[in-house]
Design an enzyme around this catalytic site. Structure first.
Site, PDB file in Angstrom:
ATOM      1  N   GLU A 170      35.110  89.624  34.366  1.00 36.32           N
ATOM      2  CA  GLU A 170      36.560  89.415  34.435  1.00 36.32           C
ATOM      3  C   GLU A 170      37.097  89.184  33.039  1.00 36.32           C
ATOM      4  OE1 GLU A 170      36.558  86.291  38.183  1.00 36.32           O
ATOM      5  OE2 GLU A 170      37.036  85.606  36.164  1.00 36.32           O
ATOM      6  N   HIS A 224      32.919  79.377  26.852  1.00 31.17           N
ATOM      7  CA  HIS A 224      31.895  79.290  27.910  1.00 31.17           C
ATOM      8  C   HIS A 224      30.991  80.516  27.828  1.00 31.17           C
ATOM      9  CE1 HIS A 224      35.435  80.977  29.761  1.00 31.17           C
ATOM     10  NE2 HIS A 224      35.981  79.811  29.998  1.00 31.17           N
ATOM     11  N   ARG A 228      35.813  84.662  27.324  1.00 29.57           N
ATOM     12  CA  ARG A 228      37.126  84.539  26.673  1.00 29.57           C
ATOM     13  C   ARG A 228      36.924  84.710  25.165  1.00 29.57           C
ATOM     14  NH1 ARG A 228      38.542  81.496  31.350  1.00 29.57           N
ATOM     15  NH2 ARG A 228      40.542  82.268  32.122  1.00 29.57           N
ATOM     16  N   HIS A 256      39.733  81.931  43.123  1.00 28.95           N
ATOM     17  CA  HIS A 256      40.364  80.800  42.445  1.00 28.95           C
ATOM     18  C   HIS A 256      40.563  79.636  43.393  1.00 28.95           C
ATOM     19  CE1 HIS A 256      42.026  78.927  38.958  1.00 28.95           C
ATOM     20  NE2 HIS A 256      41.709  80.010  38.293  1.00 28.95           N
ATOM     21  N   ASP A 257      39.880  78.548  43.092  1.00 35.12           N
ATOM     22  CA  ASP A 257      40.002  77.313  43.867  1.00 35.12           C
ATOM     23  C   ASP A 257      39.553  77.437  45.317  1.00 35.12           C
ATOM     24  OD1 ASP A 257      40.968  75.653  41.773  1.00 35.12           O
ATOM     25  OD2 ASP A 257      42.908  76.636  41.945  1.00 35.12           O
ATOM     26  N   ARG A 271      26.395  70.956  24.328  1.00 33.89           N
ATOM     27  CA  ARG A 271      25.336  70.340  23.535  1.00 33.89           C
ATOM     28  C   ARG A 271      24.681  71.284  22.532  1.00 33.89           C
ATOM     29  NH1 ARG A 271      22.358  65.427  24.512  1.00 33.89           N
ATOM     30  NH2 ARG A 271      24.059  63.982  24.767  1.00 33.89           N
ATOM     31  N   HIS A 300      33.397  85.435  32.977  1.00 32.34           N
ATOM     32  CA  HIS A 300      34.747  85.621  32.426  1.00 32.34           C
ATOM     33  C   HIS A 300      34.698  85.232  30.942  1.00 32.34           C
ATOM     34  CE1 HIS A 300      39.319  85.179  33.360  1.00 32.34           C
ATOM     35  NE2 HIS A 300      39.151  85.420  32.070  1.00 32.34           N
TER      36      HIS A 300
END
Ligand code: PXP
Length: 239
Positions: free
Chosen positions: A70, A50, A45, A190-191, A18, A43
């Site tokens: 990361e 994000h 990028r 992860h997950d 937004r 993390h």
């Protein structure tokens, strides 16, 4: 006890959808710590979709627990980490356009690259961790990359957990034994979620830290952040 580091990328994704500053990433990081998280992970990028580089700089000022950054070690990423000096950097071999990390390092092919980068960070007092698949050869060679820790990529564990937890954890146990033999600390991520976390931690007693983002933020939609973090901590302490 295994530390819980909350990956707050998804909070930034929501904010960026937004423009503006809702939800407030900095406040969420502070609240994660207030509710008991022992670390904050980000993390960034290259496309800043994000976490943005300026978020990382701001977070460094307010994070009072362990700060873990990361990412793929591009020049910009390395410069950022050296500037911010987090407690830990986790090196991930993901392509710039990867939706999320989707593989561990080939620690043989990229040994020289990783060794040089780890040395660079370690000189500045930053602990290093290398993201690897649960593969004993890759773990053994991670040692030769000069890293302090490995982060086990837990996607395949998470996928197979529901059908056959014992088989799902096997490679991770072997990888963990190899890490211990080589004097490497063990992180994982992860997950991981409220269903599969306890079994993982129970079977990898040397586990130092987990970083969890996606499932934790999804759980928080229903449970609230405080209750969610409490439940994750409980999964780690009831081992
Ligand atoms: N570890 C690494 C290296 C990651 O890239 C991610 C996702 O950003 C995580 C852990 C956390 O994964 P999840 O969001 O599935 O909890």
């Amino acid at each position: 006890m295994t530390k819980l580091s909350v990956n707050i990328n998804k909070i930034a994704t929501l904010r960026n959808a937004r423009g503006g500053n809702l939800p407030d990433l900095i406040q969420v990081a502070k609240d994660c710590e207030k509710f008991g998280a022992q670390g904050i992970t980000v993390h960034p990028r290259p496309d800043g979709r994000h976490i943005r580089y300026e978020d990382v700089r701001y977070l460094k000022k307010i994070v009072t627990t362990e700060f873990n950054i990361e990412g793929y070690p591009s020049k910009d990423f390395i410069d950022l980490v050296l500037e911010v000096k987090p407690h830990q950097v986790t090196l991930v071999p993901d392509a710039p356009d990867a939706i999320t990390s989707n593989n561990g390092w080939d620690t043989i092919k990229h040994q020289e690259l990783l060794f040089n980068i780890c040395q660079n960070f370690k000189k500045e007092g930053i602990r290093t961790s290398i993201f690897v698949n649960p593969n004993t050869v890759m773990v053994r060679n991670a040692k030769l990359c000069g890293t302090d820790r490995i982060e086990l990529y837990t996607e395949s564990y998470a996928v197979n957990y529901f059908t056959d937890p014992k088989t799902a954890i096997e490679d991770y146990c072997h990888a963990a034994e190899e890490a211990v033999k080589n004097g490497l600390g063990i992180n994982a991520g992860h997950d991981l979620n409220l269903h599969n976390l306890s079994f993982f931690a129970k079977n990898i007693p040397q586990l130092l830290e987990v970083s969890i983002g996606h499932a934790l933020v999804c759980d928080a939609l229903y449970l609230g952040l405080e209750e969610t973090i409490g439940r994750y901590l409980n999964r780690l302490s009831s081992i």
